[in-house]
Design a protein around this motif. Structure first.
Motif, PDB file in Angstrom:
ATOM      1  N   MET A  47      16.899  -4.043  21.014  1.00 30.35           N
ATOM      2  CA  MET A  47      18.349  -3.946  20.886  1.00 30.35           C
ATOM      3  C   MET A  47      18.683  -2.680  20.104  1.00 30.35           C
ATOM      4  N   ALA A  48      19.672  -1.952  20.574  1.00 28.87           N
ATOM      5  CA  ALA A  48      20.106  -0.726  19.892  1.00 28.87           C
ATOM      6  C   ALA A  48      21.624  -0.726  19.768  1.00 28.87           C
ATOM      7  N   ARG A  49      22.094  -0.080  18.698  1.00 35.79           N
ATOM      8  CA  ARG A  49      23.536   0.034  18.478  1.00 35.79           C
ATOM      9  C   ARG A  49      24.030   1.283  19.197  1.00 35.79           C
ATOM     10  N   MET A  50      24.907   1.075  20.210  1.00 36.31           N
ATOM     11  CA  MET A  50      25.295   2.205  21.044  1.00 36.31           C
ATOM     12  C   MET A  50      26.614   1.915  21.744  1.00 36.31           C
ATOM     13  N   ASP A  51      27.185   3.007  22.293  1.00 35.43           N
ATOM     14  CA  ASP A  51      28.249   2.901  23.278  1.00 35.43           C
ATOM     15  C   ASP A  51      27.560   2.982  24.630  1.00 35.43           C
ATOM     16  N   SER A  52      27.385   1.832  25.276  1.00 33.23           N
ATOM     17  CA  SER A  52      26.533   1.751  26.472  1.00 33.23           C
ATOM     18  C   SER A  52      27.004   2.696  27.570  1.00 33.23           C
ATOM     19  N   ARG A  53      28.297   2.862  27.732  1.00 33.23           N
ATOM     20  CA  ARG A  53      28.821   3.736  28.773  1.00 33.23           C
ATOM     21  C   ARG A  53      28.312   5.159  28.602  1.00 33.23           C
TER      22      ARG A  53
ATOM     23  N   PHE B  44      15.050  10.725  22.910  1.00 31.88           N
ATOM     24  CA  PHE B  44      16.160  10.625  21.963  1.00 31.88           C
ATOM     25  C   PHE B  44      16.069   9.295  21.238  1.00 31.88           C
ATOM     26  N   THR B  45      16.727   9.205  20.112  1.00 26.22           N
ATOM     27  CA  THR B  45      16.637   8.031  19.239  1.00 26.22           C
ATOM     28  C   THR B  45      18.009   7.392  19.067  1.00 26.22           C
ATOM     29  N   LEU B  46      17.987   6.065  18.855  1.00 26.51           N
ATOM     30  CA  LEU B  46      19.197   5.298  18.562  1.00 26.51           C
ATOM     31  C   LEU B  46      18.898   4.333  17.422  1.00 26.51           C
ATOM     32  N   GLN B  47      19.950   3.912  16.720  1.00 24.15           N
ATOM     33  CA  GLN B  47      19.791   2.976  15.627  1.00 24.15           C
ATOM     34  C   GLN B  47      19.415   1.597  16.175  1.00 24.15           C
ATOM     35  N   ALA B  48      18.298   1.035  15.655  1.00 27.58           N
ATOM     36  CA  ALA B  48      17.851  -0.291  16.102  1.00 27.58           C
ATOM     37  C   ALA B  48      18.783  -1.374  15.560  1.00 27.58           C
ATOM     38  N   GLU B  49      18.894  -2.449  16.318  1.00 28.82           N
ATOM     39  CA  GLU B  49      19.729  -3.585  15.939  1.00 28.82           C
ATOM     40  C   GLU B  49      18.854  -4.834  15.917  1.00 28.82           C
ATOM     41  N   ALA B  50      19.060  -5.649  14.926  1.00 31.14           N
ATOM     42  CA  ALA B  50      18.254  -6.868  14.817  1.00 31.14           C
ATOM     43  C   ALA B  50      18.573  -7.809  15.969  1.00 31.14           C
ATOM     44  N   VAL B  51      17.554  -8.530  16.456  1.00 37.27           N
ATOM     45  CA  VAL B  51      17.704  -9.473  17.563  1.00 37.27           C
ATOM     46  C   VAL B  51      17.919 -10.867  17.002  1.00 37.27           C
TER      47      VAL B  51
ATOM     48  N   ASN C 153      37.196  18.443  21.477  1.00 38.87           N
ATOM     49  CA  ASN C 153      38.511  18.211  20.862  1.00 38.87           C
ATOM     50  C   ASN C 153      38.475  17.147  19.778  1.00 38.87           C
ATOM     51  N   GLY C 154      37.320  16.517  19.578  1.00 38.61           N
ATOM     52  CA  GLY C 154      37.202  15.486  18.558  1.00 38.61           C
ATOM     53  C   GLY C 154      37.894  14.193  18.928  1.00 38.61           C
ATOM     54  N   THR C 155      38.150  13.959  20.212  1.00 37.93           N
ATOM     55  CA  THR C 155      38.849  12.738  20.632  1.00 37.93           C
ATOM     56  C   THR C 155      37.905  11.707  21.234  1.00 37.93           C
ATOM     57  N   LEU C 156      36.575  11.929  21.119  1.00 33.69           N
ATOM     58  CA  LEU C 156      35.603  10.974  21.641  1.00 33.69           C
ATOM     59  C   LEU C 156      35.506   9.785  20.693  1.00 33.69           C
ATOM     60  N   ASN C 157      35.922   8.620  21.153  1.00 35.71           N
ATOM     61  CA  ASN C 157      35.873   7.402  20.352  1.00 35.71           C
ATOM     62  C   ASN C 157      34.690   6.558  20.780  1.00 35.71           C
ATOM     63  N   LEU C 158      33.790   6.249  19.861  1.00 32.88           N
ATOM     64  CA  LEU C 158      32.600   5.461  20.163  1.00 32.88           C
ATOM     65  C   LEU C 158      32.907   3.977  20.012  1.00 32.88           C
ATOM     66  N   ASN C 159      32.521   3.207  21.026  1.00 33.47           N
ATOM     67  CA  ASN C 159      32.637   1.746  20.966  1.00 33.47           C
ATOM     68  C   ASN C 159      31.237   1.200  20.732  1.00 33.47           C
ATOM     69  N   LEU C 160      30.798   1.217  19.475  1.00 27.93           N
ATOM     70  CA  LEU C 160      29.416   0.867  19.133  1.00 27.93           C
ATOM     71  C   LEU C 160      29.237  -0.644  19.108  1.00 27.93           C
ATOM     72  N   GLN C 161      28.249  -1.099  19.867  1.00 35.34           N
ATOM     73  CA  GLN C 161      27.886  -2.516  19.908  1.00 35.34           C
ATOM     74  C   GLN C 161      26.387  -2.635  20.085  1.00 35.34           C
TER      75      GLN C 161
END
Length: 881
Positions: A761-767, A870-877, A719-727
């Motif tokens: 560290m990766a940028r993700m919605d941990s849940r 699978f891959t995720l965007q890396a985040e600087a530490v 439905n396109g209602t998935l909201n990502l809380n990226l941290q």
């Protein structure tokens, strides 16, 4: 925009004023009112007749609008008030009336057409003299012309026609007694009409016209077609010109097309002389063109100097069966021994040709009796003098070298040729030809430096030289004009082809509008404005300027102009400058329509300029039609996408219901059965048996919870209602959290975690990523043997973090890998109490990873097993001391 059901038109027709049309209409209105119909008298003029005024009693009358025209003031029909009142039936007298200046429409029949489009029934009156195609016959009968007329299409579209008849002698008695026109001046003005012979002729004409229309209405109602198959195939052709008498030819052709129920075409042959026509002649041509359109003709244009040849070619290619031409007694066209009509008949001898005699020539004369004073150009005059001087100097040089006079004459003829190529207008060619002869006589014939000639052969030489110069200059100019005309035609055709190509390449609605507007600017060299239709209303105007100079946009997009665009959208008709509707507007408005649907309104800025040329207008309409087709196709594509989406959603719903009905039955049955055993046999069961039942209930409940979470996540993503809380999250913590919630069967497997030494560290919605890891680990537990070794690893690769879940199980077949991430796909299709599942886990993982901008996949693990990654965007530490 939902189209309203159009109203119906009933016409009360008479053969002359005073037969009782208005009274018959009012009597019919009273009958309708008694039947409960909401009737309003829109405009009734009693003309001072007491019997007509008496019939108005009991009817609601709309107030008239008053308009001044110089010293006089006129009462006119108030169209806007009538539309606002919106009765079931409205009465409108004198259908052919011409409105005074300043009203929306120039003619009252156009007001009636708008009422009908608004769903209002109309009763109207008209005289047979006021029908356009009968104007010439009426003129022959009465000896006079009626200025106010209606197109035949208005009369022919009537749903009902009632002939109001009275004996001619009785009508003459009424006129003589003053009952028709109390005003003596009006009484005298119509004196020419009230004779028995004229009225009888008009009466016969009205009876024939009414009978013909009633017959066609009856055929339409019965659903039958004309019995004569040949009449359907008739194609009537008439040739257009600027002559006033051409109207008679057009009307005759229209009557023939009506009688034979054939296709009607009006052909215009554009020659190089078209650009030289006076403003009056061009206006006459446009008037004849409009008449042909009103009478139902399709307009066609061809190019060429050979008028009979061009007509004959069109006749052969378009399968014309009948030609209607006018013939004047003005003898021949130019120096030819035969007229255009004679040549055409010789070229198409097998086509029926109808000759309509009249006194004026249908075609502009090549050699007019009266020349329009030419506009002198100093630049062209200087060029003419310069060529003459150069030729004279070359001639003097040739004379000094001993060349003969023939060589010098050739130089002057060449000068005339070059002069005709670089100057505009025949005047300079004539001047050059005459001056060349005079200069040659002055400088190169004895006695020198005089205009006399001793040799008796020189007059013939001078005449030959003059004729050759004039003929060569004329032919050169004609070739240049034809070349310009051909280049212009090629350019316009190229624009049309380019439009077709650009519209095919357009990707969306706005691209189609922009491509069409730019091509129209290219074709017409005018500023174009587009109003697109969005949710039943017109959008803000989009202006496409013909040059980069700033324009007064308010003059073209103000409130008054927007009102015209809105009217065009609502009525699906053209309006604005050069038309009979909103003629004082600054722009010409056309609806971009497909059938009854209007997709946009195109406005051409006219700035009080002359109307568009015939060919330009045809190309513009072709462009707008092609634009409408592209917009309709785009609209259909959008609807097709919506339908496809609905089908996919229906398939998803069906698959979910089918899977739930199958896969939920077993765990629910197990939970209810185990609970029933515990309730009924708790005393006899051992603690070990109870714990086994508790464990089974817990496992089935957790499976159901996991399934419901997957279903909810899939629903949100679809439905396109998935909201990502990226941290920024620590990968090790996310993996540890996921391992706390994996399947309880994990104790039967060896699960290890392998991470790089550095903090990842990766940028993700941990849940959501926790849910991905749980699904992948559970999948490994489910499809590998007890005691298998499962490893969760993570490493950094440039700007990405790669997470892998590997096992040493039996592996996955290559044909399965291609569909592994498809929704509702389960490997080996195992169901029941064993490895049950809906096939949602891996599909959900793919959707979540893709939403994070990563990728997911599967590969073999050597020497055996499978690796999911699978891959995720890396985040600087960040390190704080």
């Amino acid at each position: 925009m939902a189209a309203k059901k159009p109203g119906k038109l009933k016409i009360f027709i008479g053969y002359a004023p005073g037969v009782g049309k208005t009274c018959a209409m009012l009597n019919a209105a009273h009958e309708k009112q008694k039947a409960g119909v909401n009737v309003v008298a829109g405009f009734i003029d009693p003309h001072g007749r007491p019997d007509t005024a008496a019939l108005l009693k009991g009817l609601e009358m709309l107030p008239h609008t008053r308009n001044s025209n110089g010293e006089n003031a006129f009462n006119e029909f108030d169209l806007d008030h009538a539309l606002q009142r919106s009765p079931e039936l409205i009465l409108v007298d004198d259908l052919a009336h011409a409105n005074t200046a300043g009203f929306r429409h120039k003619k009252r029949y156009q007001d009636v057409e708008e009422l009908i489009r608004a769903g209002i029934d109309v009763y109207a009156t008209v005289d047979v003299q006021q029908i356009e195609s009968l104007a010439d016959i009426v003129s022959t009968i009465t000896g006079g012309n009626v200025q106010e007329r209606i197109p035949d299409s208005v009369f022919d579209r009537a749903d009902q026609v009632e002939l109001v008849d009275i004996d001619p002698d009785a009508l003459i008695d009424r006129w003589r007694s003053g009952k028709l026109y109390p005003n003596q001046e009006t009484q005298r003005a119509y004196a020419y009409l009230f004779t028995r012979e004229k009225l009888s002729g008009l009466r016969e004409l009205a009876l024939a016209k009414t009978a013909d229309l009633l017959k066609r209405i009856a055929v339409q109602i019965s659903g039958q077609v004309t019995s004569n198959e040949n009449t359907v195939k008739e194609h009537i052709l008439v040739c257009l010109s600027s002559a006033p008498s051409n109207k008679k030819v057009i009307r005759t052709a229209a009557r023939l097309a009506e009688v034979f129920h054939g296709h009607f075409t009006a052909l215009f042959v554009e020659t190089t002389e078209y650009q030289q026509l006076t403003t009056k002649n061009k206006a006459g041509l446009r008037e004849n063109l409009r008449l042909a359109e009103q009478l139902g003709a399709e307009i066609a244009t061809v190019y060429g100097e050979d008028v009979p040849g061009q007509i004959a070619e069109y006749v052969n290619t378009s399968r014309v069966s009948k030609i209607v031409l006018g013939r004047s007694p003005n003898k021949r066209r130019g120096l030819s021994k035969s007229t255009v009509v004679d040549k055409l008949i010789a070229l198409v001898p097998n086509v029926e040709t109808y000759i309509i005699p009249y006194n004026e020539s249908s075609f502009p004369r090549r050699f007019p009796l009266k020349f329009k004073p030419p506009m002198l150009s100093l630049a062209d005059l200087a060029k003419t003098v310069s060529f003459l001087m150069v030729c004279t100097l070359v001639g003097i040089w040739f004379k000094s070298l001993g060349f003969r006079d023939e060589n010098i004459i050739t130089i002057y003829i060449l000068g005339v040729l070059f002069n005709a190529m670089v100057t505009k207008g025949k005047l300079y060619s004539v001047i050059s030809s005459i001056m060349s002869v005079l200069t040659f006589n002055y400088f190169f014939t004895e006695p020198y430096y005089s205009f006399q000639a001793y040799d008796s052969g020189y007059p013939v030489t001078f005449l030959t030289m003059l004729s050759a110069s004039f003929i060569i200059s004329t032919l050169t100019m004609r070739v240049r004009e034809q070349a310009y005309q051909s280049a212009q035609k090629a350019y316009r055709t190229e624009v049309l082809l380019e439009t077709s190509r650009k519209l095919q390449q357009a990707k969306n609605f706005s691209d189609i509008i922009e491509a069409t507007a730019q091509q129209m600017v290219k074709l017409l060299d005018k500023t174009i404005i587009f109003y697109t239709v969005q949710q039943g209303t017109l959008s803000e105007p989009q202006m496409y300027l013909k040059n980069e100079l700033a324009a007064d946009t308010q003059a073209y997009t103000g409130e008054s102009e927007h009102a015209v665009a809105e009217w065009v959208y609502r009525n699906n008709k053209r309006a604005g400058a050069t038309t009979d509707t909103f003629s004082i507007a600054n722009c010409l408005y056309h609806a971009v329509r497909g059938g009854d649907s209007v997709f946009a309104v195109a406005a051409i800025v006219m700035d009080q300029e002359e109307p568009l040329e015939i060919f330009e207008k045809s190309l513009m309409i072709a462009m707008l039609d092609e634009c409408a087709l592209a917009l309709e196709k785009e609209q259909l594509n959008e609807k097709q996408k919506e339908i496809s989406m609905q089908i996919q959603q229906e398939q998803l719903r069906a698959n979910l219901l089918r899977g739930i009905s199958h896969d939920l039955r077993t765990p629910l049955t197990s939970v209810s059965g185990n609970a029933d055993i515990l309730i009924g046999n708790s005393e006899v069961l051992s603690e070990e048996q109870k714990m086994r039942l508790y464990k089974d209930i817990y496992d089935d409940s957790m499976w159901l919870i996991h399934l419901v979470e997957n279903l909810l996540s899939i629903t949100r993503i679809e439905n396109g209602t998935l909201n990502l809380n990226l941290q920024a999250e620590l990968v090790e913590e996310v993996i540890s959290e996921a391992l706390l919630h994996v399947n309880r069967d994990s104790e039967n497997h060896i699960i290890d975690t392998v991470l790089d030494e550095e903090l990842l560290m990766a940028r993700m919605d941990s849940r959501l990523i926790v849910q991905v890891l749980i699904n992948l680990v559970d999948n490994a537990i489910k499809y590998t043997q007890c005691g298998s070794h499962i490893i969760l690893s993570a490493r950094r690769d440039k700007q990405m973090i790669i997470l892998e879940i590997s096992d040493d199980g039996p592996g996955i077949a290559e044909e399965v890998k291609a569909r592994l991430f498809d929704m509702f796909y389960t490997a080996n299709n195992v169901r029941g109490d064993g490895r049950r599942g809906l096939g949602l886990g891996l599909a959900l993982c793919k959707s979540i990873v893709n939403a994070h901008g990563g990728t997911i996949g599967v590969r073999d693990h050597f020497p055996k097993g499978t690796i999911f990654y699978f891959t995720l965007q890396a985040e600087a530490v960040s390190v704080y001391e």
